[in-house]
Write an enzyme that holds these catalytic residues in place. Sequence first.
Site, PDB file in Angstrom:
ATOM      1  N   LYS A   1       0.830  -1.206   0.000  1.00 14.62           N
ATOM      2  CA  LYS A   1       0.000   0.000   0.000  1.00 14.62           C
ATOM      3  C   LYS A   1       0.870   1.265   0.000  1.00 14.62           C
ATOM      4  CE  LYS A   1      -4.157   1.690   2.278  1.00 14.62           C
ATOM      5  NZ  LYS A   1      -5.140   1.382   3.331  1.00 14.62           N
TER       6      LYS A   1
ATOM      7  N   GLU B   1      11.967   6.562  -5.560  1.00 12.86           N
ATOM      8  CA  GLU B   1      12.335   7.361  -6.725  1.00 12.86           C
ATOM      9  C   GLU B   1      12.079   6.686  -8.057  1.00 12.86           C
ATOM     10  OE1 GLU B   1      16.064   9.902  -5.207  1.00 12.86           O
ATOM     11  OE2 GLU B   1      15.870   7.920  -4.331  1.00 12.86           O
TER      12      GLU B   1
END
Lengths: 338, 753
Positions: free
Chosen positions: B637, B709
């Site tokens: 999640k 990232e």
Amino acid sequence: MIDFDYVRASDVGDALSQITKHQAAKFIAGGTNLIDLMKENVEQPTRLIDITGLPLNEIQETQTGGLKIGALVPNSDLAYDQRITRRYPLLASAILAGASPQLRNMASTGGNLLQRTRCLYFYDTATPCNKRRPGSGCGAAEGFNRMNAILGWSESCIAVHPSDMCVALSALEAVVHVAGPKGERAIKSADFHRLPGDTPEIDTNLARDEIITAIELPSEDFSRNYSYLKIRDRLSYAFALVSVAAALKIEAGAIKSARLALGGVAHKPWRAPDAEQGLVGEQAGRKAFCEAADIILQGAVGFAHNRFKIELARRAIVRALEQAAAGTPQSQSVKVIV
Amino acid sequence: MSVGTNGIGKPVSRIDGPAKVTGRAKYAAEFSAPDLAYGFVVSSAVAKGRIKSIDRSAALAVPGVIEVFAHDNRPSLPSSHEKYTDQVAAPGSPFRPLYDGEILFSGQPVALVVAEELEAARFAASLIDINYETQEAVTDLDTQIDKAFEPPEKRAPEWNPSPRGDVDSALSRGPNLIRKEYRTPVEHHNPMETFASTAVWENDGRLTVYDKTQGAPNCHEYLCNVFGLAKEKVRVLSPYVGGAFGAGLRPNYQLFMAALAAIGLKRSVRVTLTRQQMFTLGYRPQTLQTLTLGAENDGRLVAVKHDAIANTSRFEDYQEPTVVWSGALYPCDHSTVTSRLARLDLFTPCDMRAPGGAVGMYALESAMDELSYAVGVDPLELRLKNYSETDQNYGKPISSKALRDCYLQGAERFGWSKRRPEPRSMREARELIGYGMATGIWEAFRVPTSARAILAPDGTLEIACATADIGTGTYTILAQIGAEMLGLPLDKVIVKIGDSDLPSAPVEGGSWTAASAGSAVMEACDGLRKELLKRAGAVSNAPLRGVDLADLTWVDGEIRMTSDPSRAMPLSEALLGLNEPITSEVSSTPDERVLQDYSHYAHSAVFAEVRLDEELGMLRVARVVSAVAAGRILNPKTARSQILGAVVGGIGMALHEETVIDHRYGRFMNHNLAEYHVPVHADVHAIDVIFVDEQEPRLNPLGVKGVGEIGIVGTAAAIANAVFHATGVRVRDLPITIDKLLALRQPTNNHAA
Ligand SMILES: Cc1cc2nc3c(=O)[nH]c(=O)nc-3n(C[C@H](O)[C@H](O)[C@H](O)COP(=O)(O)OP(=O)(O)OC[C@H]3O[C@@H](n4cnc5c(N)ncnc54)[C@H](O)[C@@H]3O)c2cc1C
Ligand code: SF4
């Protein structure tokens, strides 16, 4: 941000006497524009006169079959009022094309008219700007002018009026009711905002000591064939690069009357009566629409970063007229352009 | 490991969520102190020059103003630039706020007004009259290309791999050559929370600072060095951070200002920056990149050349890994990648989400797309043809690489097979439709980190580590690891982070926190396990006597023998008679040999669909599928949220984000969120995230790679490639705005004034 006093006005008379007494005072309604400008030291009123308590927040029928909108009606209420959505959907659509739900909840009808330009240099006191500091020069002319004017600009200022709502008001030929020390008067929307000329520090023809009380919409409503088309750098919550309010009356395929106003291109919502006239009697179709666009943009001159807006405006005008003619106005929630 | 409901791999909601949505979570500017004073920063109106004089008389006359600090009256400060350095500093001479009257960049903090109230400070700040001697600032990167240089001191030598083969002759021989220039603009991080520091002056002379930072220990060290304070006299806390994206990696000047005023006045001071001042901090640098690809007719690469020029400041050589990926990713015998810098009169750039990777991979993956059309090979097919199992730069094996699965699963989910190869061949009603894809790659780091685990007699576990949670979910995953290790329910685990007094951690950046802090917590908990087993074995008639730690399962509050679950003991029993908590603290370090022998990356495949009204240039990113291989996913999640946010960042990079500089004033002009555009909801449509299975065997005991990232890398290229596919227009200059789309479609004189 300047140190300021804060007072509430109890009625229109009180508001007027307060503003007359204090030269450096300003009215505050939703505050969504004024407070931002104060934080940046662009506006420096020493007194704020809060007008939100005035009884100017109703929408009423007029005797001539139009509507009178109180200056303090929030943009959200106005956009969703049934009388507006039914009879003046162009106005509702234009309002919903602007800002964000949160801002529209705060923003007032009167304040929307008086919001100031978003020119980058106007907002930055470290740079020159004739509108902010007369005589200091225009930072935008040779700077970042993507959001600046292509029509009606002057040597001293190339700013645009950023409102969406006002573009629709201009197309609908609304009338601005104001009250001042000398009494009340009505200003046609075409005359409300002005071109910059040599005095770009003056945005409108409203005097400093006057207050907007209401906006009146005439009975002619263009509720069948209209569209508000806004082109911007992201799909919501951005000021217009170009916007078009188009309204038509069509009978048997031929145009009976036309209204066309542009936003994001000039110091005021831009109307071109000759282009509108030219449409009358024509078959509603691309050919006539292109001609109208050409007429409006005849004198357009752009700058390093905004020349593209001329061609963009041309295309947007044609599309908005097509949308209006087809009875498929641009949706403000679904971002697909029809 | 066990299959608890809250443990590793479960989609647990953020444990800090309720505190955040109810306002209980306090951010740096929300801490108070008795007698708190307020500082407001005065920013330089010019970009280069010198302050001749400061007239502060009007400001000081404002009721409530306590002091105006500037270079001409500041307390003593060290002159050595070294003292102002920090863990993330680029090579060079770090900025010394208020040190002298020299102006190095527009918006430079030049004074701090401190008052009893914020309003008074802000008003007084507007009355300060500064007389500057102004010099001409150079901020236009295009004019500095001939002055570009290779930085003598490298931030990370591995970002500059040596050339291999003979790229130029290979390029001249190759049957297909693509040589293109790509541009990316300055971008600002623009986290929602603006930077703030509340410096609390304690009566005994200690300084406690609540700061918005990605590294409390980094700021702690900075304050000690700059103000000559003993380590134990300073404490920096950053319990909650409202986004940062890299902007909080280095100590920002509001920290310096708050500390300076607190020390100077012996009083607590808070300094918050305005949104406009957020544009005076570090930023993603502008880049000018040239990508040259040579390929066989079947699309196999022969040579890759990537040259990037990025701007830096006058005083530091900020560097980021822009070109290294071009040498690493695809097999080819000839490769030269070079990174150069050009100095501008701006503040030093600063790492922003996937620094270097986001912009460098935009260029590489755009060029790969151009190659796909040149050789007539489907873009996905082209990547598969050029698949490498080794790191091409260093010839090393890659610890794990499930990129092929990313390509295949992503393509399947996206429906890539429905793509028609020719540009402008897909449309619906008025809209042109384009499909584009790109590869993403980002380093999977692990860095030394310490952590402590304390098990209380009542079975509550406290985990402590100085790392930060910048909205990424660090609190939650550390709790999950603790819960998993000891078989505890999640609500028995307390996580303490963001505090320089806690076991030290590096800045929360580089997508290394899950791997680094996570491993440290795991090892600390392992220490607890050992201790518990000792106790369990000592219990009379102990079912676990003589059992090896490796043979145990910790689940549901029990310690069980894995092969014989009937031999078990409740954790509470092992804790019986315990009066003192058990503590285990570790310094966890990566295995240097593994780092030496293997390259380590996370990968992704990004697919995007754009739809465009070509007459009006209005563009929508209708769908994005991001398929990510990042080892084990600790929490699907929070990990998914990271990818979603990064994809939105990628949409912004492709279509919206750009900080414009007026070179006449050397100044960023669109310094607010009305004019610096980030995507809003209307710009963000379906985003589908896939985590492909990837077993990472050796980088860290958890088998994780970061996901902070990777989601932005490749996304802008996938969108730009989709735009080309839709329109036949290749915009090589981000962001792709309406004017660029329109201008390319027709002769310029059509819309010239
Ligand atoms: C981020 C952002 C994005 C926005 N985007 C858009 C957009 O896309 N399109 C758009 O159209 N607008 C946009 N807006 C502008 C918004 O519509 C205006 O700020 C708003 O309409 C102003 O109304 P207000 O009541 O808040 O005015 P205030 O800020 O209270 O006042 C504005 C000015 O009007 C004067 N004033 C207010 N009421 C009266 C009155 N009755 N009589 C005389 N003077 C009065 C005040 O003295 C002040 O000078 C945006 C604003 C923001 C902050
Ligand atoms: S365009 Fe007008 S508002 Fe903008 S800088 Fe020039 S004078 Fe100021």
